[in-house]
Design a protein around this motif. Structure first.
Motif, PDB file in Angstrom:
ATOM      1  N   LYS A   6       0.423  -1.086   0.054  1.00  0.00           N
ATOM      2  CA  LYS A   6      -0.220   0.065  -0.168  1.00  0.00           C
ATOM      3  C   LYS A   6       0.912   1.490   0.141  1.00  0.00           C
ATOM      4  N   PRO A   7       0.731   2.196  -0.982  1.00  0.00           N
ATOM      5  CA  PRO A   7       1.377   3.445  -0.318  1.00  0.00           C
ATOM      6  C   PRO A   7       0.983   3.870   0.434  1.00  0.00           C
ATOM      7  N   THR A   8       2.228   5.397   1.131  1.00  0.00           N
ATOM      8  CA  THR A   8       2.369   5.183   2.260  1.00  0.00           C
ATOM      9  C   THR A   8       0.944   6.472   1.973  1.00  0.00           C
ATOM     10  N   THR A   9       0.421   8.101   3.325  1.00  0.00           N
ATOM     11  CA  THR A   9       0.342   8.650   2.830  1.00  0.00           C
ATOM     12  C   THR A   9       0.868   9.287   2.425  1.00  0.00           C
ATOM     13  N   ARG A  10       1.713   9.516   2.410  1.00  0.00           N
ATOM     14  CA  ARG A  10       2.616  11.213   1.561  1.00  0.00           C
ATOM     15  C   ARG A  10       2.437  10.519   0.039  1.00  0.00           C
ATOM     16  N   GLU A  11       3.106   9.864  -0.516  1.00  0.00           N
ATOM     17  CA  GLU A  11       2.636   8.858  -1.278  1.00  0.00           C
ATOM     18  C   GLU A  11       1.687   8.912  -1.831  1.00  0.00           C
ATOM     19  N   ALA A  12       0.296   8.821  -0.960  1.00  0.00           N
ATOM     20  CA  ALA A  12      -1.018   8.984  -1.851  1.00  0.00           C
ATOM     21  C   ALA A  12      -0.942  10.371  -1.645  1.00  0.00           C
ATOM     22  N   ARG A  13      -0.932  11.346  -0.884  1.00  0.00           N
ATOM     23  CA  ARG A  13      -1.328  13.132  -1.258  1.00  0.00           C
ATOM     24  C   ARG A  13      -0.837  13.027  -2.793  1.00  0.00           C
ATOM     25  N   ARG A  14       0.568  12.424  -3.173  1.00  0.00           N
ATOM     26  CA  ARG A  14       1.155  13.582  -3.887  1.00  0.00           C
ATOM     27  C   ARG A  14       0.628  12.253  -5.579  1.00  0.00           C
ATOM     28  N   LEU A  15       0.146  11.476  -5.237  1.00  0.00           N
ATOM     29  CA  LEU A  15      -0.747  11.015  -6.543  1.00  0.00           C
ATOM     30  C   LEU A  15      -1.874  11.779  -6.088  1.00  0.00           C
ATOM     31  N   GLN A  16      -2.667  12.241  -5.539  1.00  0.00           N
ATOM     32  CA  GLN A  16      -3.712  12.614  -5.291  1.00  0.00           C
ATOM     33  C   GLN A  16      -3.690  14.061  -6.595  1.00  0.00           C
ATOM     34  N   THR A  17      -2.386  14.938  -5.271  1.00  0.00           N
ATOM     35  CA  THR A  17      -1.823  16.334  -5.977  1.00  0.00           C
ATOM     36  C   THR A  17      -1.781  16.026  -7.619  1.00  0.00           C
ATOM     37  N   ARG A  18      -0.818  14.864  -7.872  1.00  0.00           N
ATOM     38  CA  ARG A  18      -0.669  14.885  -9.905  1.00  0.00           C
ATOM     39  C   ARG A  18      -2.165  14.830 -10.029  1.00  0.00           C
ATOM     40  N   SER A  19      -2.993  14.035 -10.125  1.00  0.00           N
ATOM     41  CA  SER A  19      -3.816  13.660 -10.318  1.00  0.00           C
ATOM     42  C   SER A  19      -5.147  15.200 -10.613  1.00  0.00           C
ATOM     43  N   ARG A  20      -4.793  16.080  -9.599  1.00  0.00           N
ATOM     44  CA  ARG A  20      -5.852  16.915  -9.330  1.00  0.00           C
ATOM     45  C   ARG A  20      -5.311  18.294 -10.475  1.00  0.00           C
ATOM     46  N   ILE A  21      -4.202  18.238 -10.731  1.00  0.00           N
ATOM     47  CA  ILE A  21      -2.568  19.224 -11.342  1.00  0.00           C
ATOM     48  C   ILE A  21      -3.396  18.208 -13.053  1.00  0.00           C
ATOM     49  N   LEU A  22      -3.199  16.999 -13.038  1.00  0.00           N
ATOM     50  CA  LEU A  22      -3.699  16.349 -14.227  1.00  0.00           C
ATOM     51  C   LEU A  22      -4.968  17.204 -15.309  1.00  0.00           C
ATOM     52  N   GLY A  23      -5.822  17.144 -14.029  1.00  0.00           N
ATOM     53  CA  GLY A  23      -7.141  16.866 -14.244  1.00  0.00           C
ATOM     54  C   GLY A  23      -7.657  18.608 -14.744  1.00  0.00           C
ATOM     55  N   ALA A  24      -6.944  19.402 -13.775  1.00  0.00           N
ATOM     56  CA  ALA A  24      -7.013  21.148 -14.159  1.00  0.00           C
ATOM     57  C   ALA A  24      -6.629  21.116 -15.954  1.00  0.00           C
ATOM     58  N   ALA A  25      -5.351  20.572 -15.562  1.00  0.00           N
ATOM     59  CA  ALA A  25      -4.142  21.326 -17.112  1.00  0.00           C
ATOM     60  C   ALA A  25      -5.120  20.333 -18.331  1.00  0.00           C
ATOM     61  N   THR A  26      -5.681  19.731 -17.935  1.00  0.00           N
ATOM     62  CA  THR A  26      -6.643  18.903 -19.089  1.00  0.00           C
ATOM     63  C   THR A  26      -7.879  20.153 -19.108  1.00  0.00           C
ATOM     64  N   ALA A  27      -8.384  20.032 -18.619  1.00  0.00           N
ATOM     65  CA  ALA A  27      -9.596  21.349 -18.446  1.00  0.00           C
ATOM     66  C   ALA A  27      -9.211  22.851 -19.451  1.00  0.00           C
ATOM     67  N   GLU A  28      -8.205  23.613 -18.428  1.00  0.00           N
ATOM     68  CA  GLU A  28      -6.948  24.631 -19.153  1.00  0.00           C
ATOM     69  C   GLU A  28      -6.939  24.013 -20.833  1.00  0.00           C
ATOM     70  N   PHE A  29      -6.591  22.578 -21.110  1.00  0.00           N
ATOM     71  CA  PHE A  29      -5.519  22.454 -22.513  1.00  0.00           C
ATOM     72  C   PHE A  29      -7.093  22.441 -23.540  1.00  0.00           C
TER      73      PHE A  29
END
Length: 200
Positions: A6-29
């Motif tokens: 299982k990913p650590t809490t820190r790694e899980a947060r990093r992946l969630q942040t990356r996913s949010r950025i990717l979603g926002a960037a996709t919408a903007e692009f």
């Protein structure tokens, strides 16, 4: 017996942040294309600091590369499901074309064109092998299957045939204006590819 890590809490947060950025960037692009995209708008929508965007994606192109990679994996998975039932090579090439076109429906015209442009860009990161592209791998495998079954000419090179076909599809989608003209060109492209492959 293997156990999943299982990913650590820190790694899980990093992946969630990356996913949010990717979603926002996709919408903007999608809204204004890669060149016109505003990093400020992306980080505001994702709720992160400006530098966090660049920590996850050093450039806008890295966002597009990740989207391309995800779409390739999706197409390859759909193609694999399609090929669970034996098909002739003409049907396979037509389905592959249809799946590539479906990416435009998900990404929108502007972002889809950015993905295609980056695919051919000299600034694309080097060092990729063809085996890094699951759609090529799937198509090479299927053309090789057809060759072994006598459906194509025995001298057909599955790798070259798959790459030439996909590059041609991307080329048509990149350069042909108008949906009707593009549809006609793609239909003829599939027919031409089949004629070049078929046993004589």
């Amino acid at each position: 017996m293997t156990t999943s890590v299982k990913p650590t809490t820190r790694e899980a947060r990093r992946l969630q942040t990356r996913s949010r950025i990717l979603g926002a960037a996709t919408a903007e692009f999608k809204r204004c294309g890669m060149a016109g995209a505003d990093i400020g708008a992306i980080v505001a929508a994702a709720g992160v600091a400006h530098g966090t965007f660049f920590f996850h994606f050093p450039t806008k192109e890295h966002v597009v590369l990740e989207l391309e990679s995800r779409e390739e994996a999706r197409i390859a998975a759909e193609l694999a499901r399609f090929l669970e039932t034996p098909r002739d090579i003409a049907t396979t090439l037509a389905k592959t074309t249809e799946l590539v076109i479906s990416v435009e429906g998900r990404l929108g015209n502007l972002l889809f064109k950015d993905v295609l442009a980056l695919h051919f860009s000299p600034s694309r990161p080097q060092g990729e092998a063809w085996t890094d592209h699951p759609v090529i791998v799937a198509l090479v495998k299927e053309i090789d299957r057809a060759r072994q079954d006598g459906e194509t000419h025995p001298d057909v090179d599955p790798f070259c045939s798959a790459v030439f076909f996909l590059l041609s599809v991307y080329g048509v989608l990149s350069t042909t204006p108008g949906q009707a003209a593009c549809t006609t060109m793609l239909r003829e492209l599939v027919a031409t590819a089949v004629r070049s492959l078929e046993a004589r």
